[in-house]
Design an enzyme around this catalytic site. Sequence first.
Site, PDB file in Angstrom:
ATOM      1  N   LEU A  33     106.575 110.324-107.403  1.00  0.00           N
ATOM      2  CA  LEU A  33     105.558 109.881-108.361  1.00  0.00           C
ATOM      3  C   LEU A  33     104.418 110.889-108.506  1.00  0.00           C
ATOM      4  O   LEU A  33     103.988 111.511-107.540  1.00  0.00           O
ATOM      5  CB  LEU A  33     104.987 108.524-107.931  1.00  0.00           C
ATOM      6  CG  LEU A  33     106.005 107.383-107.769  1.00  0.00           C
ATOM      7  CD1 LEU A  33     105.282 106.077-107.450  1.00  0.00           C
ATOM      8  CD2 LEU A  33     106.866 107.208-109.019  1.00  0.00           C
ATOM      9  N   HIS A  37     103.502 108.974-113.858  1.00  0.00           N
ATOM     10  CA  HIS A  37     103.995 107.647-113.449  1.00  0.00           C
ATOM     11  C   HIS A  37     102.822 106.698-113.190  1.00  0.00           C
ATOM     12  O   HIS A  37     102.847 105.534-113.582  1.00  0.00           O
ATOM     13  CB  HIS A  37     104.793 107.738-112.142  1.00  0.00           C
ATOM     14  CG  HIS A  37     106.009 108.624-112.196  1.00  0.00           C
ATOM     15  ND1 HIS A  37     106.088 109.809-111.519  1.00  0.00           N
ATOM     16  CD2 HIS A  37     107.198 108.473-112.834  1.00  0.00           C
ATOM     17  CE1 HIS A  37     107.280 110.360-111.715  1.00  0.00           C
ATOM     18  NE2 HIS A  37     107.974 109.569-112.517  1.00  0.00           N
ATOM     19  N   GLY A 147     107.204 106.611-120.618  1.00  0.00           N
ATOM     20  CA  GLY A 147     106.336 107.708-121.034  1.00  0.00           C
ATOM     21  C   GLY A 147     106.867 108.402-122.275  1.00  0.00           C
ATOM     22  O   GLY A 147     108.075 108.545-122.444  1.00  0.00           O
ATOM     23  N   SER A 186     108.395 115.326-112.126  1.00  0.00           N
ATOM     24  CA  SER A 186     108.836 115.419-110.727  1.00  0.00           C
ATOM     25  C   SER A 186     109.530 116.760-110.496  1.00  0.00           C
ATOM     26  O   SER A 186     109.581 117.255-109.374  1.00  0.00           O
ATOM     27  CB  SER A 186     109.797 114.277-110.402  1.00  0.00           C
ATOM     28  OG  SER A 186     109.208 113.042-110.731  1.00  0.00           O
TER      29      SER A 186
HETATM   30  P1  AMP Z   1     111.169 109.543-114.183  1.00  0.00           P
HETATM   31  O1  AMP Z   1     110.784 109.180-112.783  1.00  0.00           O
HETATM   32  O2  AMP Z   1     111.128 111.004-114.449  1.00  0.00           O
HETATM   33  O3  AMP Z   1     112.457 108.882-114.614  1.00  0.00           O
HETATM   34  O4  AMP Z   1     110.043 108.932-115.112  1.00  0.00           O
HETATM   35  C1  AMP Z   1     109.729 107.573-115.085  1.00  0.00           C
HETATM   36  C2  AMP Z   1     108.850 107.256-116.260  1.00  0.00           C
HETATM   37  O5  AMP Z   1     107.650 108.018-116.189  1.00  0.00           O
HETATM   38  C3  AMP Z   1     109.515 107.600-117.615  1.00  0.00           C
HETATM   39  O6  AMP Z   1     109.231 106.572-118.541  1.00  0.00           O
HETATM   40  C4  AMP Z   1     108.838 108.884-117.987  1.00  0.00           C
HETATM   41  O7  AMP Z   1     108.779 109.105-119.384  1.00  0.00           O
HETATM   42  C5  AMP Z   1     107.445 108.667-117.425  1.00  0.00           C
HETATM   43  N1  AMP Z   1     106.774 109.959-117.232  1.00  0.00           N
HETATM   44  C6  AMP Z   1     107.244 111.030-116.578  1.00  0.00           C
HETATM   45  N2  AMP Z   1     106.395 112.057-116.671  1.00  0.00           N
HETATM   46  C7  AMP Z   1     105.352 111.621-117.413  1.00  0.00           C
HETATM   47  C8  AMP Z   1     104.139 112.231-117.870  1.00  0.00           C
HETATM   48  N3  AMP Z   1     103.829 113.496-117.600  1.00  0.00           N
HETATM   49  N4  AMP Z   1     103.305 111.473-118.624  1.00  0.00           N
HETATM   50  C9  AMP Z   1     103.615 110.188-118.921  1.00  0.00           C
HETATM   51  N5  AMP Z   1     104.734 109.567-118.521  1.00  0.00           N
HETATM   52  C10 AMP Z   1     105.596 110.276-117.779  1.00  0.00           C
END
Ligand code: AMP
Length: 280
Positions: A33, A37, A147, A186
């Site tokens: 995270l 996130h 996101g 990440s």
């Molecule tokens: P992930 O853990 O990469 O699957 O991301 C989980 C959620 O966090 C997804 O809905 C992503 O779009 C969102 N997310 C990841 N990076 C960002 C960011 N920089 N800004 C906003 N939301 C994000």
Amino acid sequence: MKIIRKIEQMQEYIRKHRRAGKTIGLVPTMGALHEGHLSLIRRAARENDLVVVSIFVNPIQFGPNEDFKKYPRPFAKDVKLAVKAGADIIFNPGAGEMYPPGYQTYVEPGELTAGLCGAFRPAHFRGVVTVVIKLFNSVLADRAYFGQKDYQQAQVIKQMVKDLNLQMQIVVCPIIREKDGLAMSSRNQYLSPEERRSATCLHEALRVAKAMVSSGIKDAGKIKREIRNIIQSNLLAKVDYIEIVDAGSLEPVKQIKGQAAIALAVFIGKTRLIDNMVWG
Ligand code: AMP
């Protein structure tokens, strides 16, 4: 705070809270995270009585040569960060809980996945929508938070919710960036210091594109060429795609009018990064 690893236990817990009239917000993540996130978790905490953060590195959305094995899994740290941002429950099922032996049902997304990342990562979105609907059915939330960073993913999920008549609201939240503009991810932690410096070229290219559009340039081809030049002038960067699409249909446009999104995927060394900007 509670950590739940079994789907049935998750459903039971939520049913109890729904009966008590509580609203539930779900933030699906793969962990590792960061502030991106956490911004979703904080928003979910403002808008719901109970916030569930799922942490699950979903094997079926990774291609055979992708980073499933090395994807970071700092679980204890994630729990602390999520709770501080407002999470009440961490849902952390194992792969065997989500896909037990004999598992055979997948959700097939449609046209929205034909281009952009869908064209470069076959089966990726099939894996994403399948896990997302399983998370939705496990957590039975009123709202789920995604996101804009993963723009195509958010569109595909909204379409699935509409097509399959799911009774939930999808909330898409803005991209959170580092001070120098790099979209938080990440995967940024894979970057060496030199690669990290190069990675700012994605946002820089998007800024130039935005300035071109603001100055009245509507020709998508011209803007894409300019972006490609900026990124390719960087020795560590290799373009996967640069595309300007209709913000709703995700179909490529020749001229920018109405709502459009510019999306790109670029390898910095071995790390594939994505970013986007939406107009209108
Ligand atoms: P992930 O853990 O990469 O699957 O991301 C989980 C959620 O966090 C997804 O809905 C992503 O779009 C969102 N997310 C990841 N990076 C960002 C960011 N920089 N800004 C906003 N939301 C994000």
